[in-house]
Design an enzyme around this catalytic site. Structure first.
Site, PDB file in Angstrom:
ATOM      1  N   SER A 173       0.751  -1.187  -0.006  1.00 24.33           N
ATOM      2  CA  SER A 173      -0.027  -0.131   0.026  1.00 24.33           C
ATOM      3  C   SER A 173       0.761   1.161  -0.071  1.00 24.33           C
ATOM      4  CB  SER A 173      -0.786   0.112   1.319  1.00 24.33           C
ATOM      5  OG  SER A 173      -2.275   0.830   1.065  1.00 24.33           O
ATOM      6  N   LYS A 225     -18.963  18.405   3.767  1.00 21.42           N
ATOM      7  CA  LYS A 225     -18.094  18.692   4.803  1.00 21.42           C
ATOM      8  C   LYS A 225     -17.843  17.493   5.572  1.00 21.42           C
ATOM      9  CE  LYS A 225     -15.578  20.975   7.585  1.00 21.42           C
ATOM     10  NZ  LYS A 225     -13.977  21.035   7.367  1.00 21.42           N
TER      11      LYS A 225
END
Length: 345
Positions: A173, A225
């Site tokens: 990763s 948000k």
């Protein structure tokens, strides 16, 4: 008995006061720590290797054989000194240097704080014939942390200094995002590489709070948000936006790896799957299957192999033996990081 009870109470109060004072000192020290300069440790690994070899020779070889080796070694040194005197200094070829760094990555890529200092120091003296070797171990972590770590390694490439990444255990990763920056990736046969994907998880206890008649209010300015929350009720729109953010991050990850290793078939590789070293070679994730030890040993005869370690200054808490608070903080941050919303490579 009453005396012992009073004495025990006094001791508890004393310990409580000491802990509070220690905590305050640790907080003050952590604020001052950043202003203190660190130190750079430089170790020539050739010398350690030669010392081990000499010790084994001394223990295992016959005295006559050992004397012959010593005689040959001194003769070689005399010839080298004679050759140096005859050759003008302007014609002398400077010996290659291998600068060795270690990166042991956690979920936050915290080791980037020392690695950036090590790279800065190396780039101040390294030349084009030199090489930087990074022994990398990481299973990945947060996007911004490993993005910065990969960018720090790119500084070496931009300075036209060859960069080699050695993976003995794992570079998955975010760890592989760092590794792919290298000119050459070397992996041990059973090292784990790949996992070019993005993962995020967040627990939600809204139903439990709802049953307990507990309301949680969340106010935001901006449609996206906050997409998913731990305490509030999550919506399908929020889930879809969260998934889209993951896909966008994955696309960015794939483009970055492709730009560094164009020989990869990125669509086949970027599935989140992992491969062992020998399989990774077949899939062009690495260039050579070998341990970092074997790679370094192969250069001891012809190059100066130098390990560079930047040491962060010790805070007052560590000097006073109050590292308990630091350890507690790290555990708490790690636990909270796993529970809260966090995209990660």
């Amino acid at each position: 008995m009453e005396f012992l009870t009073d004495y025990a109470g006094f001791l508890l109060k004393l310990i409580s006061v000491a802990l509070v004072i220690g905590f305050l000192l640790a907080m003050i020290a952590s604020g001052k720590r950043k202003s203190q300069p660190g130190s750079l440790s430089v170790t020539k690994l050739n010398e350690s290797y030669d010392a081990m070899k000499a010790e084994l020779d001394h223990q295992l070889l016959d005295k006559k054989v050992l004397k012959g080796i010593e005689k040959e070694k001194k003769k070689k040194e005399r010839l080298e000194k004679k050759a140096q005197k005859k050759s003008p200094k302007t014609d002398e070829k400077e010996k290659k240097r291998l600068y060795v760094l270690d990166f042991d990555g956690d979920i936050k890529a915290s080791a980037v704080e020392t690695m950036r200092e090590e790279i800065t120091a190396i780039l101040s003296v390294a030349k084009s014939q030199d090489e930087v070797v990074v022994r990398l171990e990481s299973g990945g972590g947060v996007v911004h942390g490993y993005g910065l770590a990969a960018s720090q390694l790119q500084r070496i490439r931009e300075a036209n200094i060859p960069l080699t990444i050695c993976v003995d255990k794992v570079a998955a990763s975010g760890g592989y995002m760092m590794a792919c920056v290298a000119d050459k990736i070397i992996a041990a046969p059973f090292a784990i590489l790949g996992s070019i994907g993005v993962v995020a998880q967040i627990p939600n206890v809204h139903r439990l709070l709802d049953k307990s008649l507990i309301d949680v209010e969340l106010h935001t300015a901006g449609r996206y948000k906050r997409t998913l929350t731990m305490l509030g009720e999550n919506t399908e729109e929020g889930r879809e936006k969260f998934k889209q953010d993951l896909e966008d991050t994955h696309g960015l990850f794939k483009r970055f790896v492709s730009s560094q290793r164009p020989q990869l078939d990125i669509e086949d590789i970027a599935t989140g799957d992992t491969w062992y070293g020998s399989e990774a070679l077949e899939n062009k994730l690495v260039d050579v299957v070998m341990t970092s030890d074997a790679y370094l040993v192969s250069h001891y005869a012809n190059a100066d192999v130098i390990q560079v370690v930047y040491k962060q200054p010790k805070g007052m808490a560590e000097r006073l033996g109050l590292s308990f608070f630091s350890a507690l903080e790290q555990k708490a941050v790690s636990w909270i990081g796993k529970l809260t919303q966090s995209r990660g490579y």
